[in-house]
Write an enzyme that holds these catalytic residues in place. Structure first.
Site, PDB file in Angstrom:
ATOM      1  N   CYS A  50       0.838  -1.207   0.000  1.00  0.00           N
ATOM      2  CA  CYS A  50       0.000   0.000   0.000  1.00  0.00           C
ATOM      3  C   CYS A  50       0.873   1.258   0.000  1.00  0.00           C
ATOM      4  O   CYS A  50       2.097   1.188   0.064  1.00  0.00           O
ATOM      5  CB  CYS A  50      -0.912  -0.004   1.222  1.00  0.00           C
ATOM      6  SG  CYS A  50      -0.001   0.130   2.786  1.00  0.00           S
ATOM      7  N   ALA A  53       3.276   1.538   2.858  1.00  0.00           N
ATOM      8  CA  ALA A  53       4.471   0.713   2.669  1.00  0.00           C
ATOM      9  C   ALA A  53       5.468   1.404   1.747  1.00  0.00           C
ATOM     10  O   ALA A  53       6.686   1.349   1.972  1.00  0.00           O
ATOM     11  CB  ALA A  53       4.087  -0.651   2.089  1.00  0.00           C
ATOM     12  N   ARG A  84      13.000  -4.625   5.644  1.00  0.00           N
ATOM     13  CA  ARG A  84      13.658  -4.185   4.413  1.00  0.00           C
ATOM     14  C   ARG A  84      15.180  -4.331   4.453  1.00  0.00           C
ATOM     15  O   ARG A  84      15.845  -4.209   3.446  1.00  0.00           O
ATOM     16  CB  ARG A  84      13.310  -2.723   4.123  1.00  0.00           C
ATOM     17  CG  ARG A  84      11.897  -2.505   3.660  1.00  0.00           C
ATOM     18  CD  ARG A  84      11.746  -2.746   2.181  1.00  0.00           C
ATOM     19  NE  ARG A  84      12.412  -1.721   1.387  1.00  0.00           N
ATOM     20  CZ  ARG A  84      12.487  -1.745   0.060  1.00  0.00           C
ATOM     21  NH1 ARG A  84      11.982  -2.759  -0.604  1.00  0.00           N
ATOM     22  NH2 ARG A  84      13.088  -0.781  -0.601  1.00  0.00           N
ATOM     23  N   HIS A 183       5.558   6.183  -2.763  1.00  0.00           N
ATOM     24  CA  HIS A 183       6.858   6.743  -3.131  1.00  0.00           C
ATOM     25  C   HIS A 183       6.706   8.221  -3.492  1.00  0.00           C
ATOM     26  O   HIS A 183       7.508   9.069  -3.078  1.00  0.00           O
ATOM     27  CB  HIS A 183       7.446   6.014  -4.347  1.00  0.00           C
ATOM     28  CG  HIS A 183       7.544   4.534  -4.197  1.00  0.00           C
ATOM     29  ND1 HIS A 183       7.395   3.667  -5.260  1.00  0.00           N
ATOM     30  CD2 HIS A 183       7.766   3.758  -3.110  1.00  0.00           C
ATOM     31  CE1 HIS A 183       7.531   2.430  -4.835  1.00  0.00           C
ATOM     32  NE2 HIS A 183       7.756   2.456  -3.541  1.00  0.00           N
TER      33      HIS A 183
END
Length: 470
Positions: A50, A53, A84, A183
């Site tokens: 999503c 994230a 990550r 992003h």
């Protein structure tokens, strides 16, 4: 084959999925153009994440001297805690906060009465507990957007009171189609609150910013070593092992070198428009692409850099030859299926080919049209290309293509193992890495070899093989 796999869907769904799964045409013909960046079908098991994230997990999380608050219920922050593998220098909890999980831990009463006061108290406590933190980001989860809390007002007041940047990031998971919008939202927040806010004490003609490398398993460090071997000075890593100061001074670079196009092309184009900074993509996966990218970057600079670049490539060659000599005969002719996010569905192709392997299927979790346009020429004709593949499609393509290796995310790993198909987790390198750079190629080759040629695969049969025996 594509028709066979999609025939299992209801007619309407099958018609839609046919637009997203195509045989590759290196020329990028309209008939083989993959449709992308569309919401996943309700009811299917998607590989996507999503917007939260994409913002917290990808862009903001790797900034080491900044505390990112998961603002909302505890689950979102817990799920993204340390997954990550963004390596960073510094002492954890002192001047490095990358793997810490900080949450406002919303409860039912906070949903009813709002969480602004709770967030204000949390920020006051943070600077007492972590006095060396250089900033805070507030990563908004879904409930915050639904109840309408005023993050911006809280952040503005806290910035003045605490004397450090407190950045509100409206990255609620329900926004957009996938983590891709996260992003964009994250980069916009850095642009609005940090970028251009500070100056460097000195500058050189060879200053560059390393964009879109998140230092997964040490990747950004490996990339930086190559760039420094070329004679360049990296003034900012955006954002793996990066700092608040680097985010604020990145605009001073003479060139932005861009690794993950999908997550960082937004800020690259912003800096080009605002500051006139040119940018170029690079790919440091495997010897072929490393040399190509080094020469491409060097073209932006003078002969001094070009000469150092050629000298570095010549130094690397003996090492690359030794890696190929060790592993290529063990991997020659092996086939690979990929289903990853960001850049890996196309960037890793060259590294596999350097080892004699062949990619027979690839696709993006959250790719856009320009990602696929960049991918078609890298692939052979007829290779299956899939956008946002469902769990069912991945299983069925695996049964039919019978790849020697699958490279995808953690959700696909154990299904592949049960199908007796070797697997590498290509989001965070399966606890390995780096895969970028010179030494990274040796680690990449070793890991692919250990996965494909492990004797454990001889101890049981794939389900389709077992059913034939029965």
């Amino acid at each position: 084959m594509i028709d066979e796999v999609l025939a299992a869907y209801p007619d309407k769904v099958a018609k839609d999925r046919h637009k997203h799964v195509k045989p590759n045409d290196p020329a990028g013909s309209k008939e083989c153009d993959v449709k992308s960046n569309v919401k996943s079908r309700p009811g299917v098991m998607t590989l996507r994440g999503c917007a939260y994230a994409g913002s917290k997990g990808v862009v903001w999380g790797p900034i080491k001297d900044l505390v990112s608050i998961s603002h909302g219920p505890v689950g979102c922050g817990q799920y993204t805690w340390g997954t990550r593998r963004n390596y960073a220098n510094g002492q954890l909890g002192i001047d490095n906060f990358t793997v810490m999980q900080v949450t406002s831990n919303f409860q039912e009463k906070d949903i009813v009465f709002g969480g602004d006061k709770k967030l204000t108290a949390l920020l006051d406590e943070l600077v007492e507990v972590f006095p060396l933190a250089k900033g805070v980001s507030i990563q908004s989860e879904c409930p915050i957007g639904l109840i309408g809390d005023d993050l911006e007002a809280v952040a503005t007041a806290a910035t003045k009171k605490l004397n450090i940047p407190v950045v509100p990031v409206r990255c609620e998971g329900f926004r957009g189609i996938s983590q891709s919008l996260g992003h964009h939202i994250a980069n916009d927040a850095i642009r609005d609150h940090l970028l251009g806010a500070r100056e460097l004490p000195e500058q050189t003609p060879y200053d560059i910013t390393l964009l879109g490398d998140y230092n997964i398993g040490g990747d950004a460090w490996a990339s930086r070593m190559i760039l420094e071997d070329m004679g360049l000075r990296v003034i900012a890593q955006w954002s793996g092992d990066g700092t608040v100061n680097e985010m604020a001074t990145a605009h001073l670079a003479k060139l932005n070198v861009l690794h993950c196009y999908r997550s960082m092309n937004y800020i690259a184009t912003t800096m080009e428009e605002r500051y006139g900074t040119p940018w170029t993509e690079f790919n440091f996966f495997g010897p072929t692409k490393i040399a190509e990218s080094m020469r491409k970057i060097a073209e932006y600079f003078d002969d001094t850099i070009k000469e150092k670049t050629e000298a570095a490539i010549a130094r690397y060659q003996a090492f690359f030859d030794k890696v190929r000599e060790t592993y290529r005969h063990r991997l020659e002719g092996k086939t690979v299926m990929l289903a990853v996010g960001g850049l890996r569905p196309r960037h890793t192709i060259g590294a596999y080919e350097d080892l004699g392997m062949e990619v027979i299927g690839t696709g993006y979790e959250f790719g856009h049209k320009d990602d696929y346009t960049r991918s078609y020429p890298e692939l052979k004709e007829g290779i299956v290309v899939y956008d946002d593949p469902t769990a069912y499609e991945m299983e069925e393509f695996t049964k039919r293509l019978k790849p020697d290796l699958i490279g995808a995310g953690i959700k696909e790993k154990y299904v592949s193992h049960k199908m007796r198909t070797p697997f590498r987790q290509m989001h965070s390198w399966d606890y390995s890495g780096p895969y970028h750079g010179v030494e990274g190629f040796a680690i990449f080759a070793r890991d692919m070899d250990s996965a494909v040629n492990s004797p454990t695969w001889n101890l049981f049969d794939a389900p389709w093989a077992a059913s034939k025996k029965d």
